[in-house]
Each structure stands twice: as structure tokens, then as C-alpha cells.
Design a protein around this motif. Structure first.
Motif, PDB file in Angstrom:
ATOM      1  N   VAL A  72       0.856  -1.193   0.000  1.00 37.84           N
ATOM      2  CA  VAL A  72       0.000   0.000   0.000  1.00 37.84           C
ATOM      3  C   VAL A  72       0.894   1.247   0.000  1.00 37.84           C
ATOM      4  O   VAL A  72       0.780   2.108  -0.861  1.00 37.84           O
ATOM      5  CB  VAL A  72      -1.018   0.037   1.158  1.00 37.84           C
ATOM      6  CG1 VAL A  72      -1.891   1.280   1.076  1.00 37.84           C
ATOM      7  CG2 VAL A  72      -1.885  -1.216   1.116  1.00 37.84           C
ATOM      8  N   ARG A  73       1.799   1.345   0.988  1.00 36.70           N
ATOM      9  CA  ARG A  73       2.846   2.364   0.955  1.00 36.70           C
ATOM     10  C   ARG A  73       4.146   1.657   1.357  1.00 36.70           C
ATOM     11  O   ARG A  73       4.227   1.114   2.463  1.00 36.70           O
ATOM     12  CB  ARG A  73       2.552   3.501   1.939  1.00 36.70           C
ATOM     13  CG  ARG A  73       1.270   4.289   1.643  1.00 36.70           C
ATOM     14  CD  ARG A  73       1.359   5.045   0.334  1.00 36.70           C
ATOM     15  NE  ARG A  73       0.190   5.902   0.097  1.00 36.70           N
ATOM     16  CZ  ARG A  73      -0.879   5.576  -0.638  1.00 36.70           C
ATOM     17  NH1 ARG A  73      -0.964   4.377  -1.193  1.00 36.70           N
ATOM     18  NH2 ARG A  73      -1.860   6.451  -0.825  1.00 36.70           N
ATOM     19  N   ARG A  74       5.139   1.669   0.437  1.00 38.94           N
ATOM     20  CA  ARG A  74       6.414   0.998   0.743  1.00 38.94           C
ATOM     21  C   ARG A  74       7.335   2.021   1.404  1.00 38.94           C
ATOM     22  O   ARG A  74       7.957   2.839   0.732  1.00 38.94           O
ATOM     23  CB  ARG A  74       7.043   0.430  -0.514  1.00 38.94           C
ATOM     24  CG  ARG A  74       8.243  -0.477  -0.199  1.00 38.94           C
ATOM     25  CD  ARG A  74       9.170  -0.623  -1.363  1.00 38.94           C
ATOM     26  NE  ARG A  74       8.681  -1.427  -2.452  1.00 38.94           N
ATOM     27  CZ  ARG A  74       8.377  -0.948  -3.663  1.00 38.94           C
ATOM     28  NH1 ARG A  74       8.462   0.329  -3.919  1.00 38.94           N
ATOM     29  NH2 ARG A  74       7.980  -1.742  -4.628  1.00 38.94           N
ATOM     30  N   SER A 108      -5.151   4.528  -4.078  1.00 44.78           N
ATOM     31  CA  SER A 108      -5.768   5.740  -3.528  1.00 44.78           C
ATOM     32  C   SER A 108      -6.463   5.478  -2.194  1.00 44.78           C
ATOM     33  O   SER A 108      -7.187   4.495  -2.041  1.00 44.78           O
ATOM     34  CB  SER A 108      -6.767   6.306  -4.543  1.00 44.78           C
ATOM     35  OG  SER A 108      -6.972   7.676  -4.277  1.00 44.78           O
ATOM     36  N   HIS A 109      -6.245   6.367  -1.256  1.00 49.38           N
ATOM     37  CA  HIS A 109      -6.951   6.314   0.018  1.00 49.38           C
ATOM     38  C   HIS A 109      -6.993   7.723   0.607  1.00 49.38           C
ATOM     39  O   HIS A 109      -6.408   8.658   0.056  1.00 49.38           O
ATOM     40  CB  HIS A 109      -6.299   5.308   0.984  1.00 49.38           C
ATOM     41  CG  HIS A 109      -4.931   5.664   1.472  1.00 49.38           C
ATOM     42  ND1 HIS A 109      -4.106   4.780   2.124  1.00 49.38           N
ATOM     43  CD2 HIS A 109      -4.208   6.823   1.409  1.00 49.38           C
ATOM     44  CE1 HIS A 109      -2.969   5.365   2.446  1.00 49.38           C
ATOM     45  NE2 HIS A 109      -3.001   6.600   2.032  1.00 49.38           N
ATOM     46  N   ARG A 110      -7.723   7.860   1.700  1.00 46.31           N
ATOM     47  CA  ARG A 110      -7.700   9.138   2.420  1.00 46.31           C
ATOM     48  C   ARG A 110      -7.811   8.865   3.909  1.00 46.31           C
ATOM     49  O   ARG A 110      -8.325   7.815   4.335  1.00 46.31           O
ATOM     50  CB  ARG A 110      -8.809  10.082   1.947  1.00 46.31           C
ATOM     51  CG  ARG A 110     -10.217   9.579   2.167  1.00 46.31           C
ATOM     52  CD  ARG A 110     -11.208  10.637   1.726  1.00 46.31           C
ATOM     53  NE  ARG A 110     -12.584  10.174   1.848  1.00 46.31           N
ATOM     54  CZ  ARG A 110     -13.645  10.924   1.593  1.00 46.31           C
ATOM     55  NH1 ARG A 110     -13.490  12.193   1.204  1.00 46.31           N
ATOM     56  NH2 ARG A 110     -14.855  10.450   1.724  1.00 46.31           N
ATOM     57  N   HIS A 111      -7.307   9.793   4.684  1.00 46.36           N
ATOM     58  CA  HIS A 111      -7.331   9.654   6.140  1.00 46.36           C
ATOM     59  C   HIS A 111      -7.309  11.046   6.759  1.00 46.36           C
ATOM     60  O   HIS A 111      -6.950  12.037   6.093  1.00 46.36           O
ATOM     61  CB  HIS A 111      -6.170   8.796   6.643  1.00 46.36           C
ATOM     62  CG  HIS A 111      -4.876   8.978   5.898  1.00 46.36           C
ATOM     63  ND1 HIS A 111      -4.124  10.114   6.000  1.00 46.36           N
ATOM     64  CD2 HIS A 111      -4.224   8.172   5.013  1.00 46.36           C
ATOM     65  CE1 HIS A 111      -3.049   9.995   5.237  1.00 46.36           C
ATOM     66  NE2 HIS A 111      -3.085   8.834   4.608  1.00 46.36           N
ATOM     67  N   THR A 112      -7.689  11.108   8.030  1.00 42.09           N
ATOM     68  CA  THR A 112      -7.754  12.419   8.690  1.00 42.09           C
ATOM     69  C   THR A 112      -6.364  12.914   9.089  1.00 42.09           C
ATOM     70  O   THR A 112      -6.186  14.100   9.353  1.00 42.09           O
ATOM     71  CB  THR A 112      -8.676  12.380   9.929  1.00 42.09           C
ATOM     72  OG1 THR A 112      -8.279  11.278  10.756  1.00 42.09           O
ATOM     73  CG2 THR A 112     -10.123  12.218   9.530  1.00 42.09           C
ATOM     74  N   ASP A 151      -3.096   9.256  -4.179  1.00 40.32           N
ATOM     75  CA  ASP A 151      -2.408   8.065  -4.663  1.00 40.32           C
ATOM     76  C   ASP A 151      -1.149   8.526  -5.384  1.00 40.32           C
ATOM     77  O   ASP A 151      -1.003   9.703  -5.710  1.00 40.32           O
ATOM     78  CB  ASP A 151      -3.316   7.237  -5.589  1.00 40.32           C
ATOM     79  CG  ASP A 151      -4.026   8.073  -6.639  1.00 40.32           C
ATOM     80  OD1 ASP A 151      -5.217   8.386  -6.448  1.00 40.32           O
ATOM     81  OD2 ASP A 151      -3.372   8.447  -7.637  1.00 40.32           O
ATOM     82  N   HIS A 152      -0.232   7.589  -5.551  1.00 43.75           N
ATOM     83  CA  HIS A 152       1.037   7.915  -6.194  1.00 43.75           C
ATOM     84  C   HIS A 152       1.290   6.942  -7.335  1.00 43.75           C
ATOM     85  O   HIS A 152       0.814   5.810  -7.317  1.00 43.75           O
ATOM     86  CB  HIS A 152       2.210   7.814  -5.207  1.00 43.75           C
ATOM     87  CG  HIS A 152       1.935   8.331  -3.838  1.00 43.75           C
ATOM     88  ND1 HIS A 152       1.646   9.654  -3.596  1.00 43.75           N
ATOM     89  CD2 HIS A 152       1.891   7.712  -2.631  1.00 43.75           C
ATOM     90  CE1 HIS A 152       1.459   9.819  -2.293  1.00 43.75           C
ATOM     91  NE2 HIS A 152       1.595   8.655  -1.692  1.00 43.75           N
ATOM     92  N   GLY A 153       2.066   7.383  -8.310  1.00 44.43           N
ATOM     93  CA  GLY A 153       2.472   6.506  -9.407  1.00 44.43           C
ATOM     94  C   GLY A 153       3.805   6.976  -9.934  1.00 44.43           C
ATOM     95  O   GLY A 153       4.320   8.025  -9.531  1.00 44.43           O
TER      96      GLY A 153
HETATM   97  C1  1HN Z   1       0.290   7.351   3.917  1.00 41.14           C
HETATM   98  O1  1HN Z   1      -0.973   7.474   3.498  1.00 41.14           O
HETATM   99  C2  1HN Z   1       1.345   7.637   3.053  1.00 41.14           C
HETATM  100  O2  1HN Z   1      -0.073   8.343   1.299  1.00 41.14           O
HETATM  101  C3  1HN Z   1       2.644   7.521   3.510  1.00 41.14           C
HETATM  102  O3  1HN Z   1       2.003   8.073   0.855  1.00 41.14           O
HETATM  103  C4  1HN Z   1       2.925   7.135   4.782  1.00 41.14           C
HETATM  104  C5  1HN Z   1       2.158   6.415   6.953  1.00 41.14           C
HETATM  105  C6  1HN Z   1       1.158   6.097   7.792  1.00 41.14           C
HETATM  106  C7  1HN Z   1      -0.161   6.195   7.400  1.00 41.14           C
HETATM  107  C8  1HN Z   1      -0.473   6.613   6.113  1.00 41.14           C
HETATM  108  C9  1HN Z   1       1.069   8.052   1.635  1.00 41.14           C
HETATM  109  C10 1HN Z   1       1.891   6.825   5.657  1.00 41.14           C
HETATM  110  C11 1HN Z   1       0.561   6.928   5.225  1.00 41.14           C
END
Ligand code: 1HN
Length: 358
Positions: A72-74, A108-112, A151-153
Motif C-alpha cells: 500500500v505504501r512501501r 488511492s486512500h484518504r485519512h484524517t 495516490d502515487h504513481g
Molecule cells: C500514507 O498514506 C502515506 O499516502 C505515507 O504516501 C505514509 C504512513 C502512515 C499512514 C499513512 C502516503 C503513511 C501513510
């Protein structure tokens, strides 16, 4: 009878009392008051450095062990040596280096939690934030504000793609303390693009604002602050302006709608130290993470009898804890990016800093 033997029955009575109130989920303040309200900050947090020549091989190795999609995120997290196992670089901040290889997608995701990126190595990856993509180049500062889809690419630029590495900074512990953490994944891998690249830059990053703009949000409407422009400002100021005895030439990234920081919980700066700069000591309550962009130098970090000298070079990262004193020295011309929780200290009237004479 001695005072000591007088004391014993009283202590036994107190211990018995503590046991009885403990069963009712209570504890006496007078046993912990000094620890709860110390005369000065007492965090478990140490100065530390992560050198690029040591980190880079591990980061590239992680690229052969897991895909960005699976991870998901490396990311390799920078853990403060005084807080191992907590995934934190300071008690209030998270930091790590993220790798994305050519043709990979980080879904792609989102968080607070708010996130910042500072591009460390490689060019041509993109990040998309709420419907707009931006191509990332070394030294660019990018934000993904709270609850924005991202999201990243890595499609590369000019027909060639390479591994790209950036620093992630997040306010994870702050959001956790407030019990305000929410997250969700998008059904699709990548979000739909709804605006052309450069749209937010044109609207907000040219000392103009749209006349029919709605009320400012909590975060900057600019989401990529390109290095080329920030670096040019520093170069000009280094030639023409007075050099600050503590900071050299230090500028903060600004939300053009408010004049405040780019995000509400994390403040970010870029600073230039002229060749041979020997900065005076400074301390502040906001523990700070540094990403070295250019130059070789030293960070002298002290607290009381404790003293660390960190030798730094390009793409190294180091952390200065709250209320430790920092003096910066530059061998050649240095450029440093930094982030901290300073906006929170300011909002709560808690920021303390001292500019020391020597
Ligand atoms: C996150 O969403 C990313 O979007 C990077 O690239 C590091 C670390 C903890 C929780 C979410 C990103 C993260 C993260």
C-alpha cells in the motif's frame, strides 16, 4: 525512636490505602505530581541521524521484496532510538522514506492524518491529490491535507523512469491523541483526474487569488511548492539580505489564503546556510525533523551534559527533539528542509524558543 521507624507504620497505612483505591480505578496525585508537571520537557526522544548511504541500499532492497501495491505504501519508518517500536520520530510526529519504482501505483486512500512529502531522490513520479496530479522533482514540497484522496504513481518524465524516494511526514500521534483518526480506501486503484496538472498552481501560486474563491480551508490550496522556485528565492536572499545568526536564510512555506502554515498541524521551512556558516545555538519546544538537500555540515545538539555532533550530507535526515539546543554549521553552502508540529504549539499558546548568545 528514630524518624525512620516513625515513618514505617504511616507508609504501611498509605500503601494499604493505595491498594484499596487502586481497586476502584483511582490513584493518588501526590505520588505522581512531579512527573505529571515537570519543570521542563521530559520526553523520551533523542537526537538521531539516518544517513543516505546507509538507508538507500535497504530502501532499494525493500523494492525487491514487496510491491508498492501489496505494501500500500512501501516505507521504511524512521524510529526514534528512544521510542523503538512506536513507529514515531518524535512523540508527536511520524517520518519515513517512501520508494516507488517505475510503473508502480500506490493505491488511492484518504485519512484524517495530514501528510507532507519532500522529494529526496529521483524524478518523474506523480502524486494525485483530490483530482489533480503533480509530477515530483527532488526538493519539491507536496501536501496531502486531512481527508483528501491521494495516490502515487511513477510514469517517469521525458521517456525514462527511475526509482523515486521521498520523505513522508505525518501528524499520526496528534490525531491518535484526539481520537480523531478515520481512513478509507477508494474502490479504484487511482482516483479520477478532474483538473489538468498545474491548475492549482495557476490559481494560487502566482500572488493572485481567484476573486470568487470560497472561504479558505484549513490547508493551503497549493499542493506542490516546487524546489526550483523556493531555491531561487533562497539564492537571491543569500546574495542580498542579512544572514540570520541562528538560522542563516530561513523561510517558511505559506498558505497564500491565510498567511499561515501550509497545514494546520505541521509547519515546514526551507533554509540556506552559507559556506562556512557557524550558527549560534537555538532551542524551541517543537521537535523538528530535517532533510538535507544540499551541502555538508554539522548539527551540534545539546541538552545539559548531553552532547551530540551529527555530520550531515545530501539526502541525510536527522531529528532534533523538543527543547534540545541546536547549532548548525556548514562546510559548503547547505540547504535544509525541516518540519515540526510548530503550528499546534502556536495555536495553543505553547511555543517557547530561545536564541542563545553562544
Ligand atoms: C500514507 O498514506 C502515506 O499516502 C505515507 O504516501 C505514509 C504512513 C502512515 C499512514 C499513512 C502516503 C503513511 C501513510
Amino acid at each position: 525512636m528514630t524518624a525512620a521507624s516513625d515513618h514505617a507504620p504511616q507508609q504501611a497505612a498509605r500503601d494499604d490505602f493505595y491498594r484499596r483505591i487502586d481497586a476502584k480505578n483511582m490513584t493518588p496525585l501526590w505520588e505522581v505530581l512531579h512527573a505529571l508537571v515537570p519543570p521542563e520537557p521530559t520526553q523520551s526522544c533523542e537526537p538521531a541521524i539516518w544517513r543516505w548511504d546507509e538507508v538507500k541500499p535497504y530502501l532499494l532492497e525493500s523494492g525487491s521484496l514487496i510491491t508498492a501495491e501489496e505494501a500500500v505504501r512501501r516505507v521504511l519508518i524512521f524510529e526514534n532510538p528512544a521510542m523503538r517500536g512506536e513507529s514515531l520520530v518524535t512523540p508527536s510526529l511520524y517520518a519515513g522514506l517512501q520508494l516507488i519504482l517505475p510503473d508502480e501505483v500506490a493505491p488511492s486512500h484518504r485519512h484524517t492524518q495530514s501528510a507532507l512529502r519532500f522529494i529526496v531522490d529521483g524524478r518523474g513520479a506523480y502524486t494525485a491529490v483530490d483530482g489533480e496530479r503533480t509530477t515530483m522533482f527532488p526538493g519539491d514540497f507536496i501536501i496531502t491535507p486531512s481527508w483528501t484522496w491521494h495516490d502515487h504513481g511513477n510514469d517517469g518524465v521525458d521517456g525514462s523512469a527511475e526509482p523515486v524516494v521521498w520523505l513522508d511526514g505525518l501528524d499520526i500521534p496528534i490525531i491518535r491523541m484526539f481520537g480523531a483518526g478515520f481512513a478509507e480506501n477508494l474502490a479504484e486503484r487511482s482516483q479520477a483526474v478532474s483538473r489538468p496538472e498545474g491548475d492549482s498552481d495557476a490559481r494560487f501560486a502566482h500572488n493572485l487569488l481567484p476573486v470568487r474563491q470560497l472561504q479558505p480551508g484549513k490547508s493551503s490550496p497549493i499542493f506542490n511548492y516546487p524546489y526550483a522556485r523556493s531555491r531561487e528565492a533562497l539564492a537571491q536572499l543569500a546574495r542580498n539580505a542579512a544572514i540570520d545568526d541562528w538560522h542563516g536564510v530561513k523561510m517558511r512555506y505559506v498558505n497564500p489564503q491565510t498567511g499561515g502554515w501550509a497545514m494546520p498541524t505541521m509547519g515546514t521551512c526551507l533554509q540556506l546556510l552559507p559556506a562556512g556558516f557557524a550558527g549560534k545555538p537555538h532551542r524551541s519546544t517543537d521537535g523538528t525533523v530535517y532533510s538535507v538537500v544540499e551541502g555538508q555540515g554539522r548539527a551540534l545538539i545539546t541538552r545539559g551534559e548531553q552532547r551530540r555532533t551529527l555530520h550531515f550530507g545530501p539526502k541525510d535526515h536527522f531529528v532534533v527533539p523538543s527543547w534540545w539546543t541546536l547549532s548548525l554549521q556548514a562546510d559548503d553552502e547547505c540547504v535544509l528542509f525541516s518540519f515540526s508540529d510548530r503550528p499546534v504549539h502556536e495555536a495553543f499558546g505553547l511555543l517557547r524558543e530561545e536564541f542563545l548568545a553562544a
